[in-house]
Design a protein around this motif. Structure first.
Motif, mmCIF file in Angstrom:
data_model
loop_
_atom_site.group_PDB
_atom_site.id
_atom_site.type_symbol
_atom_site.label_atom_id
_atom_site.label_comp_id
_atom_site.label_asym_id
_atom_site.label_seq_id
_atom_site.Cartn_x
_atom_site.Cartn_y
_atom_site.Cartn_z
ATOM 1 N N TYR A 1 13.475 129.954 -3.589
ATOM 2 C CA TYR A 1 13.716 131.375 -3.379
ATOM 3 C C TYR A 1 12.835 132.320 -4.194
ATOM 4 O O TYR A 1 12.982 133.542 -4.088
ATOM 5 C CB TYR A 1 15.189 131.698 -3.678
ATOM 6 C CG TYR A 1 16.153 130.996 -2.743
ATOM 7 C CD1 TYR A 1 16.104 131.213 -1.363
ATOM 8 C CD2 TYR A 1 17.115 130.106 -3.231
ATOM 9 C CE1 TYR A 1 16.991 130.574 -0.503
ATOM 10 C CE2 TYR A 1 18.004 129.467 -2.378
ATOM 11 C CZ TYR A 1 17.922 129.705 -1.013
ATOM 12 O OH TYR A 1 18.803 129.070 -0.151
ATOM 13 N N THR B 1 8.736 133.298 -5.875
ATOM 14 C CA THR B 1 7.294 133.090 -5.871
ATOM 15 C C THR B 1 6.753 133.517 -7.229
ATOM 16 O O THR B 1 7.099 134.595 -7.728
ATOM 17 C CB THR B 1 6.619 133.941 -4.770
ATOM 18 O OG1 THR B 1 7.249 133.668 -3.525
ATOM 19 C CG2 THR B 1 5.143 133.630 -4.672
ATOM 20 N N ASN C 1 12.380 136.196 -3.377
ATOM 21 C CA ASN C 1 11.952 136.392 -1.993
ATOM 22 C C ASN C 1 12.637 137.600 -1.360
ATOM 23 O O ASN C 1 13.796 137.900 -1.651
ATOM 24 C CB ASN C 1 12.246 135.146 -1.153
ATOM 25 C CG ASN C 1 11.401 133.954 -1.587
ATOM 26 O OD1 ASN C 1 10.485 134.097 -2.393
ATOM 27 N ND2 ASN C 1 11.723 132.791 -1.058
ATOM 28 N N SER C 2 11.923 138.258 -0.451
ATOM 29 C CA SER C 2 12.418 139.512 0.143
ATOM 30 C C SER C 2 13.692 139.310 0.949
ATOM 31 O O SER C 2 14.528 140.207 1.019
ATOM 32 C CB SER C 2 11.329 140.143 1.022
ATOM 33 O OG SER C 2 10.945 139.241 2.042
#
Length: 289
Positions: free
Chosen positions: A171, A173, A182-183
């Motif tokens: 989840y 980066t 993550n978006s």
């Protein structure tokens, strides 16, 4: 810091945030406020108090934020998140099958680790929640921590505290020395500034409320009032999660313990948490920009 300065700060913090500091917590106030004092270019806390008394509203808000920002980390205490995954969500999925929606309120969300931990638990449910509307509302008194939470950027130290490595890989980066959530997980959480001492009925009703590690700072009367108002915000079969050192027992009869799930509570039907009224319909809260 003089005794009168400390009394002024104690009274202000009680009125603004509900924080109930005992007479022996002067060291805590000094450790939290000295960095702010230096940043404002002031000689010490007496000068800080003097400036606040002269009507420095922005500085007063910063003092309240500095004193009420509490430590947090991913999956803190682990047990409530296990309960959410193993008992609460399966029961809600069954009970909400007709409307296919779940609302969760994180009532003292700080820098985001708790609401994002909840979001990851929901994501891990996979197909069981496919096509459902899941809404997590994260509120906090401090605008500063809400901004940090909204950004979803965490240090190596922060992601190492409580976050399972497989979830970090799945989840997040890596961005230089930071980790970006993550978006799709960030989009699951709505952020709003909220003071628990004030009315919060405009948020609508929820299936689950996490109100952890904040009520311990309030006095007994304030706790009773908040428990009463929280009970009105929960669906009749909803669940309240408190912190490991918190309990409603001996404080309020608005809730009863959830069977065999430590730290979880249900509205007490004998008390009539909803006052016999029909359960309010779900409202989709507008996401903060």
């Amino acid at each position: 810091m003089t005794p009168s300065d400390y009394e002024y700060l104690r009274k202000l913090l009680k009125e603004r945030s509900g924080l109930d500091l005992s007479a022996d917590k002067q060291y805590l106030v000094e450790s939290r406020l000295m960095p702010l004092t230096r940043k404002a270019g002031l000689a010490g806390i007496p000068e800080l108090v003097q400036k606040m008394k002269s009507g420095a509203a922005a500085l007063t808000s910063e003092v309240v934020e500095a004193m009420t920002t509490n430590e947090t980390f991913f999956f803190r205490d682990k047990v409530p998140f296990d309960h959410l995954k193993e008992a609460v969500l399966p029961a809600l999925i069954q009970a909400r099958a007709a409307r296919r929606s779940i609302r969760i309120w994180c009532a003292a969300s700080s820098t985001g680790q708790e609401p994002y931990s909840i979001a990851m638990v929901l994501k891990e449910m996979g197909a069981a929640l496919s096509g459902w509307r899941t809404e997590i509302v994260a509120t906090d008194l401090s605008l500063g921590v809400l901004e940090k939470s909204r950004a979803g950027l965490f240090s190596q130290f922060e992601v190492q505290r409580g976050l399972p490595i497989q979830m970090l890989v799945k989840y997040f980066t890596q961005q230089g020395e930071l980790w970006q959530l993550n978006s799709d997980i960030r989009a699951m959480v709505q952020h709003r500034q909220l003071n628990l001492l004030q009315d919060f009925s405009h948020l609508g009703t929820f299936d689950v409320i996490f109100c952890r590690n904040v009520l311990i700072y309030f006095d007994q009367d304030t706790k009773v009032g908040i428990f009463d108002r929280l009970a009105k915000m929960l669906e009749a079969d909803g669940v309240l999660a408190l912190g490991a050192a918190e309990s409603v027992v001996g404080i309020s009869d608005a809730f009863k313990p959830y069977p065999e799930r430590r730290g979880l509570y249900r509205p007490n039907p004998a008390r009539g948490a909803h006052g016999g009224a029909a359960i309010m319909p779900l409202k989709m809260a507008a996401a903060a920009p």
